[in-house]
Design an enzyme around this catalytic site. Structure first.
Site, PDB file in Angstrom:
ATOM      1  N   SER A 118       0.616  -1.079   0.092  1.00  0.00           N
ATOM      2  CA  SER A 118      -0.587  -0.454  -0.178  1.00  0.00           C
ATOM      3  C   SER A 118       0.739   1.383   0.044  1.00  0.00           C
ATOM      4  CB  SER A 118      -1.033  -0.173   1.246  1.00  0.00           C
ATOM      5  OG  SER A 118      -1.769   1.167   1.082  1.00  0.00           O
ATOM      6  N   TYR A 151      -1.264  -1.351  10.572  1.00  0.00           N
ATOM      7  CA  TYR A 151      -1.699  -1.840   8.818  1.00  0.00           C
ATOM      8  C   TYR A 151      -0.036  -1.292   7.524  1.00  0.00           C
ATOM      9  CZ  TYR A 151      -3.343  -1.119   3.716  1.00  0.00           C
ATOM     10  OH  TYR A 151      -4.302  -1.551   2.411  1.00  0.00           O
TER      11      TYR A 151
END
Length: 263
Positions: free
Chosen positions: A158, A171
């Site tokens: 990401s 995350y």
């Protein structure tokens, strides 16, 4: 007679070859909706037989499979919790039995809940690492044993990893692990002709990104990239299609940030 026999032999050889030709087979994890569903659609259009993996969204997965089959593609819905190694082994076995050995693996399944590190519960930590990291580990390990030589693996990182925004510590830690897997695993598969790369999307208009955000927050994210818009699922599907296709044969061990220039 010899002339006719040679023609007849050539015909049967050609016929047998055409009968045994099979589509390339792809597994897309978390493919019942969002980016995963769009990847499944794109790979089916590109000639892959697609295994649509899901953990709980059976109705959505079946709908994607029906859509792909109606368009003339070969598709299969396969339930598996990627965080569970036994589920992953069963998934590969099911796909091999019904579609054939795997040529492409797209590790799209993931979870995201932005919470400050100090407020992160044990349960949320375990879930995020379980799906994002252990899930990728499980599929990579299985692919090493079962994937066809010359295959393609695409993991999902990401762009949040490059932005270091508050609330994304856990995350980001999972995506840092996925990038580490990508760089090392590409080298461990030496001699197999298998490429291992990662895609690192920027903000994409899916429920994973949009849920829990205010309209003002969404508008702010939309303005961050120089292209001044959120990504769309097909923006990411196009990148994945490139990485699993013939034009990316010399791209290996890389992280491709598809983010509109946000970072």
């Amino acid at each position: 007679m010899i002339h006719h026999a040679s023609h007849r032999t050539a015909y049967f050889e050609e016929h047998i070859m055409s009968q045994t030709e099979t589509k390339r087979v792809a597994i897309v994890t978390g493919a019942s909706r969002g980016i995963g569903a769009e990847i499944a659609r794109r790979l089916a259009r590109d000639g892959f037989a697609v295994a649509v993996n899901y953990a709980s969204s059976a109705k959505e997965a079946d709908a994607i499979v029906a859509e792909l089959r109606e368009a003339g593609g070969a598709a299969l819905a396969v339930k598996a919790d990627v965080a569970n190694a036994d589920d992953v082994r069963r998934m590969f076995a099911t796909v091999e039995a019904q579609l054939g050995p795997v040529d492409a693996l797209v590790n799209n399944a993931g979870v995201l809940k932005a919470v400050p590190l100090a407020d992160t519960s044990d349960a949320l930590y375990d879930q995020t690492f379980g799906i994002n990291v252990r899930g990728t580990f499980n599929t990579l390990r299985e692919a090493a044993a079962r994937m066809n030589n010359g295959g393609r693996i695409v993991n999902f990182s990401s762009t949040t990893l490059a932005l270091n925004m508050p609330g994304y510590a856990i995350y980001n830690a999972t995506k840092a692990a996925v990038e580490a897997f990508t760089h090392v695993f590409a080298k461990e598969l030496r001699g197999r002709g298998i490429t291992v790369n990662a895609v690192a999307p920027g903000p994409v208009a899916t429920s994973l990104f949009l849920d829990g955000k205010t309209d003002e927050q969404i508008a702010t994210f939309s303005k961050m990239p120089p292209l001044e818009r959120l990504g769309q699922p097909d923006d990411i599907a196009s990148v994945v299609a490139f990485l699993v296709g013939p034009d990316a044969g010399w791209v290996n061990g890389q992280v491709l940030r598809a983010n509109g220039g946000i970072a």
